[in-house]
Design a protein around this motif. Structure first.
Motif, PDB file in Angstrom:
ATOM      1  N   TRP A 185       0.804  -1.219   0.000  1.00  0.00           N
ATOM      2  CA  TRP A 185       0.000   0.000   0.000  1.00  0.00           C
ATOM      3  C   TRP A 185       0.842   1.276   0.000  1.00  0.00           C
ATOM      4  O   TRP A 185       0.558   2.210  -0.758  1.00  0.00           O
ATOM      5  CB  TRP A 185      -0.957   0.005   1.180  1.00  0.00           C
ATOM      6  N   ALA A 186       1.864   1.325   0.820  1.00  0.00           N
ATOM      7  CA  ALA A 186       2.628   2.575   0.957  1.00  0.00           C
ATOM      8  C   ALA A 186       3.297   2.985  -0.342  1.00  0.00           C
ATOM      9  O   ALA A 186       3.406   4.181  -0.641  1.00  0.00           O
ATOM     10  CB  ALA A 186       3.671   2.434   2.062  1.00  0.00           C
ATOM     11  N   ARG A 187       3.740   2.012  -1.118  1.00  0.00           N
ATOM     12  CA  ARG A 187       4.379   2.390  -2.387  1.00  0.00           C
ATOM     13  C   ARG A 187       3.338   2.700  -3.466  1.00  0.00           C
ATOM     14  O   ARG A 187       3.624   3.469  -4.393  1.00  0.00           O
ATOM     15  CB  ARG A 187       5.336   1.297  -2.855  1.00  0.00           C
ATOM     16  N   LEU A 188       2.153   2.135  -3.336  1.00  0.00           N
ATOM     17  CA  LEU A 188       1.099   2.422  -4.309  1.00  0.00           C
ATOM     18  C   LEU A 188       0.420   3.756  -4.024  1.00  0.00           C
ATOM     19  O   LEU A 188       0.134   4.539  -4.934  1.00  0.00           O
ATOM     20  CB  LEU A 188       0.054   1.297  -4.276  1.00  0.00           C
ATOM     21  N   VAL A 189       0.177   4.025  -2.724  1.00  0.00           N
ATOM     22  CA  VAL A 189      -0.506   5.261  -2.315  1.00  0.00           C
ATOM     23  C   VAL A 189       0.320   5.895  -1.194  1.00  0.00           C
ATOM     24  O   VAL A 189       0.002   5.742  -0.013  1.00  0.00           O
ATOM     25  CB  VAL A 189      -1.940   4.967  -1.838  1.00  0.00           C
ATOM     26  N   PRO A 190       1.385   6.623  -1.543  1.00  0.00           N
ATOM     27  CA  PRO A 190       2.279   7.143  -0.512  1.00  0.00           C
ATOM     28  C   PRO A 190       1.713   8.311   0.290  1.00  0.00           C
ATOM     29  O   PRO A 190       2.183   8.581   1.397  1.00  0.00           O
ATOM     30  CB  PRO A 190       3.512   7.582  -1.317  1.00  0.00           C
ATOM     31  N   ASP A 191       0.727   9.017  -0.247  1.00  0.00           N
ATOM     32  CA  ASP A 191       0.186  10.206   0.427  1.00  0.00           C
ATOM     33  C   ASP A 191      -0.920   9.799   1.398  1.00  0.00           C
ATOM     34  O   ASP A 191      -1.987   9.337   0.983  1.00  0.00           O
ATOM     35  CB  ASP A 191      -0.363  11.178  -0.613  1.00  0.00           C
ATOM     36  N   PRO A 192      -0.727   9.962   2.710  1.00  0.00           N
ATOM     37  CA  PRO A 192      -1.755   9.558   3.680  1.00  0.00           C
ATOM     38  C   PRO A 192      -3.012  10.414   3.618  1.00  0.00           C
ATOM     39  O   PRO A 192      -4.031  10.046   4.227  1.00  0.00           O
ATOM     40  CB  PRO A 192      -1.042   9.704   5.023  1.00  0.00           C
ATOM     41  N   GLU A 193      -2.970  11.534   2.923  1.00  0.00           N
ATOM     42  CA  GLU A 193      -4.163  12.362   2.809  1.00  0.00           C
ATOM     43  C   GLU A 193      -5.096  11.901   1.689  1.00  0.00           C
ATOM     44  O   GLU A 193      -6.183  12.461   1.515  1.00  0.00           O
ATOM     45  CB  GLU A 193      -3.767  13.821   2.602  1.00  0.00           C
ATOM     46  N   THR A 194      -4.688  10.888   0.943  1.00  0.00           N
ATOM     47  CA  THR A 194      -5.540  10.344  -0.112  1.00  0.00           C
ATOM     48  C   THR A 194      -6.755   9.646   0.489  1.00  0.00           C
ATOM     49  O   THR A 194      -6.629   8.838   1.414  1.00  0.00           O
ATOM     50  CB  THR A 194      -4.755   9.329  -0.966  1.00  0.00           C
ATOM     51  N   SER A 195      -7.923   9.954  -0.023  1.00  0.00           N
ATOM     52  CA  SER A 195      -9.145   9.288   0.426  1.00  0.00           C
ATOM     53  C   SER A 195      -9.257   7.922  -0.237  1.00  0.00           C
ATOM     54  O   SER A 195      -9.023   7.777  -1.439  1.00  0.00           O
ATOM     55  CB  SER A 195     -10.372  10.124   0.073  1.00  0.00           C
TER      56      SER A 195
END
Length: 218
Positions: free
Chosen positions: A30-40
């Motif tokens: 997940w972290a490499r696919l969606v690195p921005d924690p503000e993504t919904s």
């Protein structure tokens, strides 16, 4: 297979598809696919998965949709959460900060409800649907989401003639056919699961692979 099938499965606690622990592929990729924690993040057909909590703990705003009121209620009880409740269109809504569950039919979601979503996590939606519903599911998902939306998809491959679903077998060729041309598709991982899941061997399977995909909405 209709809504009553899934509602009955939850009422009877016939939920062998439920994973009590956070999914290992979610934690790995997940972290490499969606690195921005503000993504919904949107989680379709979410059940009562702890993956929702895991995503929330990493800072994401999480929206799940689930047909069964039992699953929604169990999720909040088992995680010690006291949700506020309300109504949003045809959905009953239960929410706590950074997390909202919509109880109702996925196919009744509106673009307005999904307008802020930037990522999707599908571990149990596509493989829960029979062949005739999978294209409808993907078409609806594609219509609801914006260009650039990223998706982590978990699918299973086995001989459908050896076992009835759910979970259903969805081969790589079908994944590509369903999601193209609206999504780019990349295989991240393939894992032989049969030795780890003897219950499937007991149901007659001679092979069982789990395949993990990264998809990006074009």
């Amino acid at each position: 297979m209709d809504a009553a099938f899934w509602i009955q499965r939850w009422q009877q606690n016939r939920i062998g598809f439920h994973q009590p622990e956070v999914n290992r592929w979610l934690m790995e990729y997940w972290a490499r696919l969606v690195p921005d924690p503000e993504t919904s993040v949107f989680v379709p057909l979410c059940g009562k998965t702890r993956d929702l909590v895991w995503l929330r703990e990493r800072g994401h705003r999480v929206t799940g949709v689930e047909l069964s009121p039992v699953a929604v209620q169990d999720f909040f009880v088992e995680n010690g959460l006291q949700p506020e409740q309300g109504v949003e269109g045809s959905f009953r809504v239960c929410c706590v900060p950074q997390l909202k569950l919509l109880c109702g039919d996925f196919f009744e979601l509106s673009a307005e409800q999904m307008k802020d979503v930037g990522a999707v996590y599908d571990r149990a939606a596509l493989i829960a649907l029979p062949h005739q519903l999978r294209l409808r599911y993907v078409d609806r998902l594609s219509a609801l989401l914006q260009s650039g939306t990223r998706m982590l998809l978990v699918a299973m491959e086995y001989s459908q003639s050896q076992m009835d679903g759910p979970p259903f077998a969805v081969e790589e060729e079908e994944v590509v056919r369903l999601f193209s041309p609206h999504w780019s598709v990349r295989v991240l991982q393939r894992e032989d699961l049969l030795a780890q899941e003897p219950r499937f061997a007991e149901r007659g399977l001679s092979h069982l692979n789990e395949k993990i995909y990264q998809l990006v909405r074009c």
